[in-house]
Design an enzyme around this catalytic site. Structure first.
Site, PDB file in Angstrom:
ATOM      1  N   SER A 180      61.726 -22.046  86.804  1.00 13.25           N
ATOM      2  CA  SER A 180      61.791 -21.314  88.063  1.00 13.25           C
ATOM      3  C   SER A 180      60.899 -21.971  89.123  1.00 13.25           C
ATOM      4  O   SER A 180      61.119 -23.116  89.497  1.00 13.25           O
ATOM      5  CB  SER A 180      61.408 -19.848  87.820  1.00 13.25           C
ATOM      6  OG  SER A 180      61.793 -19.037  88.906  1.00 13.25           O
ATOM      7  N   ASP A 367      72.627 -16.371  84.333  1.00 12.94           N
ATOM      8  CA  ASP A 367      71.485 -16.600  85.219  1.00 12.94           C
ATOM      9  C   ASP A 367      71.763 -16.057  86.615  1.00 12.94           C
ATOM     10  O   ASP A 367      72.873 -16.187  87.132  1.00 12.94           O
ATOM     11  CB  ASP A 367      71.230 -18.114  85.312  1.00 12.94           C
ATOM     12  CG  ASP A 367      69.767 -18.452  85.514  1.00 12.94           C
ATOM     13  OD1 ASP A 367      69.116 -17.782  86.331  1.00 12.94           O
ATOM     14  OD2 ASP A 367      69.282 -19.382  84.840  1.00 12.94           O
ATOM     15  N   HIS A 398      67.877 -15.764  83.449  1.00  5.99           N
ATOM     16  CA  HIS A 398      66.936 -16.630  84.147  1.00  5.99           C
ATOM     17  C   HIS A 398      65.840 -17.141  83.216  1.00  5.99           C
ATOM     18  O   HIS A 398      65.454 -18.302  83.277  1.00  5.99           O
ATOM     19  CB  HIS A 398      66.328 -15.860  85.324  1.00  5.99           C
ATOM     20  CG  HIS A 398      65.375 -16.659  86.146  1.00  5.99           C
ATOM     21  ND1 HIS A 398      65.692 -17.898  86.668  1.00  5.99           N
ATOM     22  CD2 HIS A 398      64.092 -16.398  86.534  1.00  5.99           C
ATOM     23  CE1 HIS A 398      64.653 -18.356  87.361  1.00  5.99           C
ATOM     24  NE2 HIS A 398      63.680 -17.480  87.289  1.00  5.99           N
TER      25      HIS A 398
END
Length: 420
Positions: A180, A367, A398
């Protein structure tokens, strides 16, 4: 490849998910300190057999410590796994970097398998970004007069500390595995220090596509007019939806919920956009909420860790709340780096010409991050004669390393061992 062994050990704190106000009050009244946060982190890590009983492991040495960066008080909190017999010399280095609102403890289901087959050739470092997790939390203040300057300052806060950490460790080059925001920052680091990065493994990285909502005070750089933010007027709008980070359950991402029960989420509401632009972070709201903080945290942790055993989910909840309530620091970079909705103010896509190393993109098949942007990034890199690949991890969202650790570990090990 064997699955990581994660033990079911009881939670020594005896706390439960604070679904009630009385439980939330009790947890709020517990100690709030870096020492307590590290204790909560250790409860999570102790779910892993070889960490909890490291003296019995003949090959791997586990070290958890605070590594000094400079002559001041800045410390990087890290977990290092190295070979007990041969030490750290003459080894490659792989560094695992968490995302926003996380810490190195989130990799607890990956550490065993990722190091079991690599310790002879790699030193593995799992680190907390400066100002996050259990690293020290210096004041975070930006002086930039415009968005572009603030982006550069915010990126430099993280990238410079990582470079200082590398220098102090005397690491020549390294593979960066960033999730991320950690993926975004790892890419920026690779742009600034191309000779120091052997490979990039980007796990659902934020900030790849260009923001479709450009403003007058815009930090974006455009390689050509055709690639400018005018694409916001077309149907080719990136699908990134940050609200799913809070609303999506692990049952949904792991495939345990039926497809019909998964409903599309609404875009970021106006009040959230306002708070974002005012740089009010989710963790600031938790700190301001006082005794409601643990209960508010449980709305996320009960969904994020919904398929894990209860004792492990409780330890992760305590770990999250303990680091969320620490002094605010680099969490305040979020509003400078990302526009509302988690689009980068200065996208990676428009800076890919600066990436020179082999780059791997990974996304969960459920995701909320824009996986199509990853595909486009791979196309761009290949045109530049830079090796690049794109992978999906099934039954994962995610946090694909957490939702499906077996497949995530397999892909990372394949990259480290087979393409060494």
């Amino acid at each position: 490849m064997s699955e990581a062994k994660v033990a079911s050990v009881s939670n020594s704190s005896g706390t439960s998910m604070p679904h009630t106000l009385s439980m939330s009050w009790r947890q709020w009244r517990t100690e709030s300190s870096s020492a307590y946060a590290k204790k909560c982190e250790l409860e999570v890590l102790n779910n892993v057999d070889f960490i909890r009983e490291n003296e019995k492991d003949l090959d791997r040495l586990v070290e958890i410590y605070d590594f000094p960066l400079r002559d001041n008080e800045d410390l990087i909190h890290e977990l290092c796994v190295s070979d007990k017999k041969t030490g750290k010399t003459n080894k490659k280095s792989v560094v695992y970097l968490h995302g926003y609102g996380a810490g190195l403890g989130f990799f607890f289901q990956n550490i065993d398998e990722l190091t079991k087959e690599t310790t002879k050739t790699h030193n593995s470092y799992f680190i907390d970004w400066l100002g996050m997790g259990n690293s020290s939390r210096p004041p975070f203040k930006l002086k930039g007069a415009n968005a572009s300057e603030r982006v550069h300052e915010a990126e430099s806060f993280f990238v410079n500390s990582l470079e200082c950490w590398r220098e102090k460790h005397k690491i020549e080059s390294m593979t960066l595995v960033g999730h991320s925001l950690g993926g975004y920052l790892s890419t920026v680091y690779a742009m600034r220090y191309p000779d120091r990065v052997e490979k990039l493994i980007l796990v659902s990285p934020v900030g790849i596509p260009e923001c479709p909502y450009a403003t007058d005070d815009d930090a974006e750089e455009y390689p050509s007019v055709a690639n400018s933010a005018l694409h916001a007027m077309t149907d080719d709008t990136p699908k990134t939806n940050v609200t799913n980070e809070i609303l999506q359950t692990q049952d949904e991402t792991s495939g345990r919920a039926s497809p019909g029960s998964i409903k599309p989420r609404n875009p970021l509401p106006r009040w959230a956009t306002f708070l974002w632009e005012q740089n009010v972070t989710p963790f600031a709201l938790l700190r301001y909420s006082g005794p409601l903080g643990p209960k508010l945290t449980s709305f996320w942790t009960s969904r994020r860790f919904s398929i894990l055993p209860d004792n492990i989910a409780r330890s992760l909840h305590s770990y999250c709340y303990s680091i969320f309530r620490l002094k605010g620091s680099s969490e305040y970079a979020l509003g400078s780096l990302l526009a509302p909705g988690a689009f980068a103010r200065k996208s990676i896509q428009n800076r890919l010409h600066r990436v020179k190393c082999r780059t791997i993109f990974m996304y969960g098949d459920k995701d909320w991050m824009d996986d199509i942007a990853g595909l486009k990034a791979v196309e761009t890199l290949l045109k530049q004669n830079v090796e690049a690949e794109h992978h999906y991890i099934i039954n994962a969202g995610h946090h694909c390393y957490l939702d499906n650790p077996k497949d995530f570990n397999f892909l990372v090990l394949k990259e480290l061992l087979e393409r060494a």
